[in-house]
Design an enzyme around this catalytic site. Structure first.
Site, PDB file in Angstrom:
ATOM      1  N   LYS A   5       1.106  -3.131  -8.559  1.00 13.02           N
ATOM      2  CA  LYS A   5       1.537  -2.152  -7.563  1.00 13.02           C
ATOM      3  C   LYS A   5       2.824  -1.421  -7.913  1.00 13.02           C
ATOM      4  CE  LYS A   5       0.630  -2.119  -3.515  1.00 13.02           C
ATOM      5  NZ  LYS A   5       0.116  -2.462  -2.248  1.00 13.02           N
ATOM      6  N   HIS A  16      -6.839  19.688   8.988  1.00 10.84           N
ATOM      7  CA  HIS A  16      -7.444  18.440   9.500  1.00 10.84           C
ATOM      8  C   HIS A  16      -7.517  17.361   8.414  1.00 10.84           C
ATOM      9  CE1 HIS A  16      -8.865  20.975  12.870  1.00 10.84           C
ATOM     10  NE2 HIS A  16      -9.173  21.835  11.909  1.00 10.84           N
ATOM     11  N   GLU A  43       8.353   5.990   2.356  1.00 13.51           N
ATOM     12  CA  GLU A  43       8.013   5.242   3.576  1.00 13.51           C
ATOM     13  C   GLU A  43       9.259   4.980   4.428  1.00 13.51           C
ATOM     14  OE1 GLU A  43       5.627   1.743   2.618  1.00 13.51           O
ATOM     15  OE2 GLU A  43       4.599   2.917   1.099  1.00 13.51           O
ATOM     16  N   SER A  76       5.580  -4.915  -6.019  1.00  8.75           N
ATOM     17  CA  SER A  76       5.170  -5.928  -5.048  1.00  8.75           C
ATOM     18  C   SER A  76       5.481  -7.302  -5.634  1.00  8.75           C
ATOM     19  CB  SER A  76       3.675  -5.790  -4.775  1.00  8.75           C
ATOM     20  OG  SER A  76       3.145  -7.021  -4.334  1.00  8.75           O
TER      21      SER A  76
END
Ligand code: ARG
Length: 457
Positions: A282, A155, A289, A276
């Site tokens: 970043k 979970h 992704e 970024s």
């Protein structure tokens, strides 16, 4: 050149030509088309349907077309309807009369069925090798991390401690199954459709078994109508690829989580991450992704193929031309994703201390504390309640079970002794789990040995 102009009295509409043509994508299997034609011609000659000097001329012509394309001297122009017309007209242009005999006893229906099968067969083999390399990468990380403790989750909540080797071992199993699915697909599809003609075989005395053995098939297909309209193997391959992508996508999701500031379990190598344009701090897991994102596109190809096929009567129908673009796209996508993911994993740094402290701070050893009590005569249900109190006590103080003093332990249950620390250490928690497939080092070493054997086979 059109292969079918004879009975027409008018030029086809230009839009119709464009709509109908497949050259823009079936040029991808020019090699397979020529390879199939060569086998066909050898068989025609062996059967006395063409002479051996015609065979020689055609084979030489086909070889020169192949090398001219490979070496950039011949371009596959868009003015042709499909790759089959391109090769045939080019052949006739080169060698004249004998070239007109290439298509004896053959239809584009069995020809394209063959080409696509040859193409898919090669791609299955290539994908299989990429997966093998990827499994070796996973295996190497597993070997180095049988005592890298980390939380195992259910979970998405910290549940019980495992090791990095064990966690990655789960992916090893998935990609191993993927390879075996590819092998199944390969074995089932490996029958040659050539010689089925348009749908009803031919009147020439073809030796289909001979052609099929020249092309490395297990045998010739059994039913000529099925041969020209079977695309099951494409659905199977797309389904195999969808599962590969599903596995890569789940793995990507974990990489993305592990790479986040909250987890800090891993550092993705600079060469496999991106920045970024506005936030200088970043470092993004774009590759993971994108792999996750591209999964949808491969599922899309599977749905598209199934839908295209569902209402098609026997035998060949032009709908089947739609089997190619999505499949080619899926193949390129999956191969690219496997290679990139492999490279990202191979260069990734695992922050072992963060993993272990995350396991400690998430009460992943609570079950083991309860087991300790059970081993000292407490009923499991009572032990569960006592450890629940320990956890509450720790949460209130912002500490982990290991940080509690023995007095604190005893104030909740007098059964606890000094050996509780040893009993709930990450090492003990993991090492005691030695059932087959469990994370304990002994169980893990057995799996790693089996994996090693699998990889060397
Ligand atoms: N381009 C066609 C395809 O991909 C080749 C077969 C054409 N056959 C025909 N009868 N028009 O399916």
């Amino acid at each position: 050149m059109k292969l079918w102009g004879g009975r027409f009295t008018k030029e086809t509409n230009k839009l119709v030509d464009n709509f109908n043509a497949s050259i823009s994508f079936d040029r991808k299997f020019f090699k397979e088309d020529i390879e199939g034609s060569m086998a066909h011609v050898k068989m025609l000659s062996k059967q006395g349907i063409i002479t051996s000097s015609e065979e020689d001329a055609i084979l030489k012509g086909l070889e020169s077309i192949l090398s001219d394309i490979n070496e950039g001297r011949l371009e596959i122009g868009d003015e042709h309807e499909d790759i089959h017309s391109f090769v045939e007209s080019n052949l006739i242009g080169r060698i004249g009369e004998p070239g007109k005999k290439l298509h004896t006893g053959r239809s584009r229906n069995d020809q394209v069925a063959l080409d696509m099968k040859l193409y898919v067969r090669n791609e299955i083999s290539e994908m299989n090798l990429l997966l093998l390399h990827f499994l070796k990468t996973i295996h190497n990380i597993m070997k180095d991390n049988t005592d890298t403790y980390m939380p195992g989750f259910t979970h998405l909540q910290k549940a019980q401690p495992v090791t990095l080797a064990h966690h990655l071992g789960a992916y090893f199993e998935m990609f191993k199954r993927d390879r075996s699915r590819l092998a199944d697909t390969y074995a089932r599809m490996n029958y040659c459709p050539l010689g089925s003609g348009a749908l009803a075989g031919t009147t020439y005395p073809l030796d289909r078994e001979f052609t099929s053995s020249l092309l490395g098939f297990k045998g010739a297909t059994n039913n000529s109508m099925d041969s020209v309209s079977d695309r099951d193997y494409i659905v199977e391959f797309l389904s195999d690829m969808s599962l590969i992508m599903m596995h890569l996508s789940r793995f990507s999701e974990e990489i993305i989580l592990w790479n986040s500031n909250e987890y800090q379990f891993i550092d993705i190598d600079d060469s496999y991450s991106t920045g970024s344009s506005i936030m200088p701090q970043k470092k993004n897991p774009d590759i993971a992704e994108l792999v996750r994102g591209k999964t949808g596109r491969v599922y899309g190809a599977l749905m598209s193929m199934l839908t295209t096929l569902k209402g098609i009567p026997l035998a060949y129908n032009k709908d089947m031309q739609e089997d190619k673009e999505f499949t080619f796209d899926a193949i390129d996508t999956v191969k690219g994703c496997i290679s990139l993911f492999d490279g990202m994993l191979e260069t990734m740094k695992f922050n072992k201390e963060n993993m272990e402290s995350s396991a400690k701070n998430g009460f992943t050893n609570a079950t083991d504390a309860a087991d300790y009590l059970v081993n000292h005569g407490v009923a499991f249900r009572d032990a569960h309640g006592i450890v629940g109190q320990l956890v509450l006590h720790c949460i209130e103080r912002g500490i982990s079970l290991d940080d509690m003093t023995i007095e604190e332990f005893k104030s909740i249950s007098p059964v606890f002794e000094d050996d509780i620390y040893e009993a709930i250490s990450m090492k003990t928690c993991v090492e005691k789990r030695n059932t087959t497939g469990a994370p304990g080092a002994q169980a893990m070493m057995e799996v790693i040995a089996r994996n090693e054997e699998y990889l060397n086979n």
